[in-house]
Scaffold this motif. Structure first.
Motif, mmCIF file in Angstrom:
data_model
loop_
_atom_site.group_PDB
_atom_site.id
_atom_site.type_symbol
_atom_site.label_atom_id
_atom_site.label_comp_id
_atom_site.label_asym_id
_atom_site.label_seq_id
_atom_site.Cartn_x
_atom_site.Cartn_y
_atom_site.Cartn_z
ATOM 1 N N VAL A 68 -41.924 37.802 73.493
ATOM 2 C CA VAL A 68 -41.808 38.718 72.360
ATOM 3 C C VAL A 68 -43.210 38.974 71.816
ATOM 4 O O VAL A 68 -43.963 38.019 71.573
ATOM 5 C CB VAL A 68 -40.900 38.128 71.266
ATOM 6 N N VAL A 128 -38.840 35.430 78.716
ATOM 7 C CA VAL A 128 -38.962 36.599 77.855
ATOM 8 C C VAL A 128 -40.084 36.341 76.853
ATOM 9 O O VAL A 128 -40.097 35.318 76.172
ATOM 10 C CB VAL A 128 -37.643 36.881 77.106
ATOM 11 N N THR A 140 -28.572 41.472 76.427
ATOM 12 C CA THR A 140 -29.490 41.974 75.402
ATOM 13 C C THR A 140 -29.976 40.802 74.564
ATOM 14 O O THR A 140 -29.183 40.135 73.892
ATOM 15 C CB THR A 140 -28.811 43.020 74.506
ATOM 16 N N TYR A 176 -36.990 42.705 67.504
ATOM 17 C CA TYR A 176 -37.325 42.997 68.898
ATOM 18 C C TYR A 176 -36.099 42.805 69.782
ATOM 19 O O TYR A 176 -35.325 41.850 69.623
ATOM 20 C CB TYR A 176 -38.446 42.075 69.374
ATOM 21 N N THR A 177 -35.907 43.722 70.747
ATOM 22 C CA THR A 177 -34.805 43.583 71.700
ATOM 23 C C THR A 177 -35.326 43.804 73.119
ATOM 24 O O THR A 177 -36.286 44.554 73.345
ATOM 25 C CB THR A 177 -33.677 44.592 71.420
ATOM 26 N N SER A 178 -34.690 43.140 74.056
ATOM 27 C CA SER A 178 -35.013 43.290 75.471
ATOM 28 C C SER A 178 -33.708 43.256 76.249
ATOM 29 O O SER A 178 -32.855 42.377 76.017
ATOM 30 C CB SER A 178 -35.945 42.164 75.940
ATOM 31 N N GLN A 179 -33.533 44.201 77.161
ATOM 32 C CA GLN A 179 -32.323 44.270 77.966
ATOM 33 C C GLN A 179 -32.625 43.841 79.393
ATOM 34 O O GLN A 179 -33.591 44.317 80.008
ATOM 35 C CB GLN A 179 -31.736 45.684 77.953
ATOM 36 N N ILE A 180 -31.786 42.940 79.898
ATOM 37 C CA ILE A 180 -31.991 42.376 81.228
ATOM 38 C C ILE A 180 -30.726 42.614 82.045
ATOM 39 O O ILE A 180 -29.651 42.086 81.713
ATOM 40 C CB ILE A 180 -32.285 40.871 81.150
ATOM 41 N N GLN A 239 -41.046 38.113 82.430
ATOM 42 C CA GLN A 239 -40.937 39.504 82.010
ATOM 43 C C GLN A 239 -42.121 40.311 82.535
ATOM 44 O O GLN A 239 -43.274 39.974 82.324
ATOM 45 C CB GLN A 239 -40.900 39.569 80.481
#
Length: 325
Positions: free
Chosen positions: A198, A196, A305, A311-315, A79
């Motif tokens: 966090v 990823v 997602t 916590y969220t992360s979009q790839i 990331q």
């Protein structure tokens, strides 16, 4: 009558004179000075002078992935990084080898000892053996030498992700060069992998140095190719930022224009690996994408997602379906 009176006066005068003389002697004699207390000098504790550690040896150490044999190779994208890193992949029962090259960049000769180490909470290979063809190498100034790292996996070895490294040690030096590696033991080779991170709950957001304005960088979107009727694997290696076992990890996959096309089937496996470097913090997701035989060829932009607690992360991921090789 007069004689006694005169006698008394004379006696009084004499006594007064004696008193006056005594007082004069008393006040004319200087007082005996009090002894001056001796002062014990306080010797300050000397401040230790810091001695900087010697600079590291002028050596580079690299793993030559292009010359590896027996491994399947994929890449893992961390990331925020623009440069994905190779992963060595072996099936249970498989084996492979890769050259580890030492390059002298200075004008000194070195005797170098090589050691394979493993990172993690309880670092230990399970059913995996790592050996080096040479553990002690003589590196002449301006030259390079190699040792071959061989890795064998037992047929009943657990599925695992390891973070080994080959470390170089030179006597008299503290800072040493190292060649980090990823090793995945799994029946299938992922087409791509994502790392990823966090943020730790409550940890402050790091700020850039004063006067420095960070320049936003756009990470290239990986393009994964699948044949009609074919299956591809994508791995997500997640640091949850907490050791709380109740924190849930979720994945949701969508098409950039809505739901996924009907010709693309997905399957999500949570924690398919039996061994990971830091099990109290790590979570692994293996995403399977299968393209139907009749799915229209073309490129499909998908959004994965990742949700870890709040916590969220979009790839973004591009899936290109083509019958061409």
């Amino acid at each position: 009558m007069k004689f006694p009176t005169r006698l008394r006066v004379a006696v009084a005068v004499i006594l007064l004179a004696i008193v006056l003389v005594a007082l004069a002697v008393y006040f004319s004699t200087p007082p005996t000075p009090s002894p001056t207390p001796e002062m014990t000098p306080t010797i300050p504790t000397p401040t230790p002078i810091p001695h900087p550690a010697p600079p590291p040896p002028k050596l580079n150490i690299t793993a030559n992935f292009a010359s590896s044999e027996g491994f399947n190779l994929t890449k893992i994208e961390s990331q925020g990084s623009l440069f994905p890193f190779p992963i060595l992949v072996l099936r249970p029962g498989g084996s492979g080898s890769i050259p580890i090259t030492l390059i002298s960049t200075g004008d000194e000769d070195y005797t170098v000892s090589l050691l394979v180490s493993l990172a993690g909470e309880n670092p230990k290979f399970e059913g995996v053996r790592c050996t080096l063809s040479q553990t002690t190498l003589s590196v002449k100034a301006g030259t390079k030498v190699s040792s071959i790292l061989s890795i064998e996996v037992d047929s009943d070895a657990p599925t695992a992700l390891y973070c080994p490294s080959v470390d170089a040690h030179v006597e008299g030096f503290v800072s040493m060069p190292t060649a980090p590696l990823f090793l995945l033991v799994y029946p299938h080779t992922p087409s791509y992998a994502f790392r990823v991170y966090v943020p730790t709950p409550g940890a402050p957001t790091p700020l850039p140095p004063p006067g420095i304005t960070p320049t936003p960088t756009e990470t290239p979107i990986p393009d994964i190719t699948a044949k009609p009727g074919g299956t591809e694997y994508i791995m997500f290696y997640i640091d949850k930022g907490t050791d709380d076992p109740t924190v849930q990890v979720k994945l949701n996959l969508t098409h950039d224009s809505g739901s996924l096309p009907s010709g693309i089937r997905t399957e999500v496996m949570f924690n398919p690996l039996e061994v990971v470097p830091t099990p109290t913090y790590d979570s692994v997701i293996m995403l399977t994408l299968t393209a139907a035989e009749d799915v229209p060829e073309g490129t499909y932009r998908m959004i994965a997602t990742i949700a870890v607690g709040s916590y969220t992360s979009q790839i973004p991921i591009d899936l290109t379906v083509t019958s061409q090789k």
